[in-house]
Design a protein around this motif. Structure first.
Motif, short mmCIF file in Angstrom:
data_model
loop_
_atom_site.label_atom_id
_atom_site.label_comp_id
_atom_site.label_asym_id
_atom_site.label_seq_id
_atom_site.Cartn_x
_atom_site.Cartn_y
_atom_site.Cartn_z
N LEU A 34 0.79 -1.16 0.02
CA LEU A 34 0.14 0.01 -0.06
C LEU A 34 1.16 1.29 0.22
O LEU A 34 1.86 1.29 0.93
N THR A 35 0.81 2.00 -0.99
CA THR A 35 1.81 3.10 -1.58
C THR A 35 1.16 4.29 -1.77
O THR A 35 0.06 4.23 -2.57
N ALA A 36 1.67 5.34 -0.95
CA ALA A 36 1.29 6.79 -1.31
C ALA A 36 2.41 7.29 -2.30
O ALA A 36 3.32 7.29 -2.01
N ILE A 37 1.84 8.01 -3.56
CA ILE A 37 2.72 8.73 -4.32
C ILE A 37 2.26 10.24 -4.22
O ILE A 37 0.99 10.44 -4.62
N GLY A 42 2.12 19.56 -10.72
CA GLY A 42 3.41 19.81 -11.65
C GLY A 42 4.68 18.78 -11.25
O GLY A 42 5.70 18.99 -11.59
N SER A 43 4.42 18.08 -10.08
CA SER A 43 5.44 17.32 -9.70
C SER A 43 6.03 16.18 -10.55
O SER A 43 7.07 15.52 -10.28
N GLY A 44 4.95 15.63 -11.20
CA GLY A 44 5.17 14.40 -11.89
C GLY A 44 4.10 13.39 -11.54
O GLY A 44 4.19 12.15 -12.44
N LYS A 45 3.51 13.41 -10.53
CA LYS A 45 2.67 12.33 -10.14
C LYS A 45 1.64 11.79 -10.93
O LYS A 45 1.38 10.71 -11.25
N SER A 46 1.05 12.76 -11.62
CA SER A 46 0.04 12.40 -12.58
C SER A 46 0.28 11.77 -13.99
O SER A 46 -0.20 10.89 -14.76
N THR A 47 1.75 12.25 -14.27
CA THR A 47 2.33 11.53 -15.37
C THR A 47 2.60 10.24 -15.24
O THR A 47 2.56 9.23 -15.86
N LEU A 48 3.31 9.99 -13.90
CA LEU A 48 3.52 8.66 -13.47
C LEU A 48 2.05 7.66 -13.44
O LEU A 48 2.30 6.65 -13.96
N LEU A 49 0.95 8.30 -12.85
CA LEU A 49 -0.19 7.68 -13.01
C LEU A 49 -0.58 7.08 -14.32
O LEU A 49 -0.91 6.10 -14.70
N CYS A 196 -1.93 1.67 -5.00
CA CYS A 196 -1.03 2.95 -4.94
C CYS A 196 -2.12 3.99 -4.99
O CYS A 196 -3.01 4.12 -5.84
N VAL A 197 -1.92 4.89 -4.14
CA VAL A 197 -2.58 6.28 -3.66
C VAL A 197 -2.13 7.44 -4.22
O VAL A 197 -1.12 7.70 -3.57
N ILE A 198 -2.53 7.99 -5.40
CA ILE A 198 -1.92 9.31 -5.90
C ILE A 198 -2.58 10.46 -5.29
O ILE A 198 -3.86 10.66 -5.47
N THR A 199 -1.76 11.21 -4.72
CA THR A 199 -2.52 12.43 -3.76
C THR A 199 -1.43 13.56 -3.52
O THR A 199 -0.32 13.34 -3.69
N HIS A 200 -2.13 14.71 -3.24
CA HIS A 200 -1.42 15.86 -2.85
C HIS A 200 -1.31 16.11 -1.49
O HIS A 200 -0.67 17.21 -0.94
N ASP A 201 -2.24 15.51 -0.75
CA ASP A 201 -2.32 15.37 0.60
C ASP A 201 -1.63 14.74 1.48
O ASP A 201 -1.42 13.39 1.65
N HIS A 202 -0.74 15.34 2.17
CA HIS A 202 0.38 14.91 2.86
C HIS A 202 0.04 14.02 4.10
O HIS A 202 0.80 12.98 4.64
N ASP A 203 -1.04 14.44 4.86
CA ASP A 203 -1.65 13.67 5.84
C ASP A 203 -1.97 12.16 5.59
O ASP A 203 -1.79 11.47 6.02
N ILE A 204 -2.80 12.23 4.30
CA ILE A 204 -3.01 10.79 3.74
C ILE A 204 -1.85 10.04 3.39
O ILE A 204 -1.70 9.00 3.91
N ALA A 205 -0.97 10.64 2.69
CA ALA A 205 0.33 9.99 2.56
C ALA A 205 1.03 9.45 3.82
O ALA A 205 1.57 8.20 3.85
N ASP A 206 1.05 10.28 4.73
CA ASP A 206 1.72 9.93 5.86
C ASP A 206 1.01 8.79 6.63
O ASP A 206 1.64 8.13 7.58
N SER A 207 -0.20 8.65 6.44
CA SER A 207 -0.90 7.67 7.25
C SER A 207 -0.67 6.26 6.55
O SER A 207 -1.39 5.18 7.02
N LEU A 208 -0.18 6.08 5.31
CA LEU A 208 0.18 4.83 4.75
C LEU A 208 1.48 4.16 4.69
O LEU A 208 2.68 4.96 5.19
#
Length: 242
Positions: A34-37, A42-49, A196-208
């Motif tokens: 279970l991974t947060a990206i 503009g960071s590249g995460k949507s391109t990665l998706l 894989c959860v793609i998000t801009h929310d650092h709180d969500i990312a930090d919980s994974l």
């Protein structure tokens, strides 16, 4: 050795005008992670998706999904790969109005050659898995936002994919509904799903369990990096051939 669900080696994506959306990305995600990206716009995460979902191709480097080197697949094979190995969940639910929750989920099997009765049976099972067995006959407009997103997750799961890609899955939800959806995603992970959860929310990312942070097309931090395994590109197999 079992192939990783996701493997990128020196993957780049460049657009006309010299825009470098991804810059030599190395990434490996094993089955059951279970991974947060995470990263800003503009960071590249949507391109990665788009690369992980085989909706776009890398400019250079190697991208493998579910063991397949996607650069070696035809458009028809890529469509088959998406249908059989990848489940998508988006910020906006994209449910068909005027159709029941069950039929919206069953539509996730339309391109797999599955008969209507089997599609509806598997849709019922998927809705029960996300806690909506009691809402299978409700139309999209009769569901709350959180319920709509759970229907969308069930639609992504109904084909039993190797990989679930969730793009900002709580972005259109209130705090309570968003928390319920994230709890469901954790439950799916606990049951062995690769998400894989793609998000801009650092709180969500930090919980994974694993967090991969992007900036300017590069991975700047990975809390659980797995080194790429040696091996030659895989040939397309009959499983994704049409």
């Amino acid at each position: 050795m079992t192939p990783a669900v996701i493997e990128l080696r020196a993957a780049t994506k460049t657009y006309p005008g010299g825009v470098h959306a991804l810059r030599g990305v190395d990434l490996r995600v094993e089955r059951g992670e279970l991974t947060a990206i995470v990263g800003p716009s503009g960071s590249g995460k949507s391109t990665l998706l788009n690369l992980l979902g085989t909706l776009d191709r890398a400019t250079s480097g190697e991208v493998r999904v579910a063991g397949y080197d996607v650069s070696r697949l035809s458009d028809a094979q890529l469509s088959a790969l998406r249908a059989r190995h990848i489940g998508f969940v988006f910020q906006h639910f994209h449910l068909a109005p005027g159709r029941s929750a069950q039929d919206n989920v069953a539509d996730g099997l339309l391109y797999g050659g599955t008969g209507l009765r089997e599609r509806r049976s598997r849709a019922r099972t998927a809705l029960e898995e996300v806690g909506l067995g009691h809402r299978i006959g409700h139309l999209a407009h009769q569901l709350s936002g959180g319920e709509k997103q759970r229907v969308a997750i069930a639609r992504a799961l109904v084909g039993e994919p190797d990989l679930l890609l969730a793009d900002e899955p709580t972005g259109a939800l209130d705090t309570v509904s968003g928390a319920l959806v994230m709890n469901l995603i954790r439950d799916l992970h606990a049951a062995g799903r690769t998400v894989c959860v793609i998000t801009h929310d650092h709180d969500i990312a930090d919980s994974l369990p694993r967090r991969i942070r992007f900036r300017d097309g590069e991975i700047v931090d990975d809390s659980g990096a797995v080194p790429a395994a040696p091996g030659s590109p895989l040939e397309p197999t009959e499983e994704v051939t049409r």
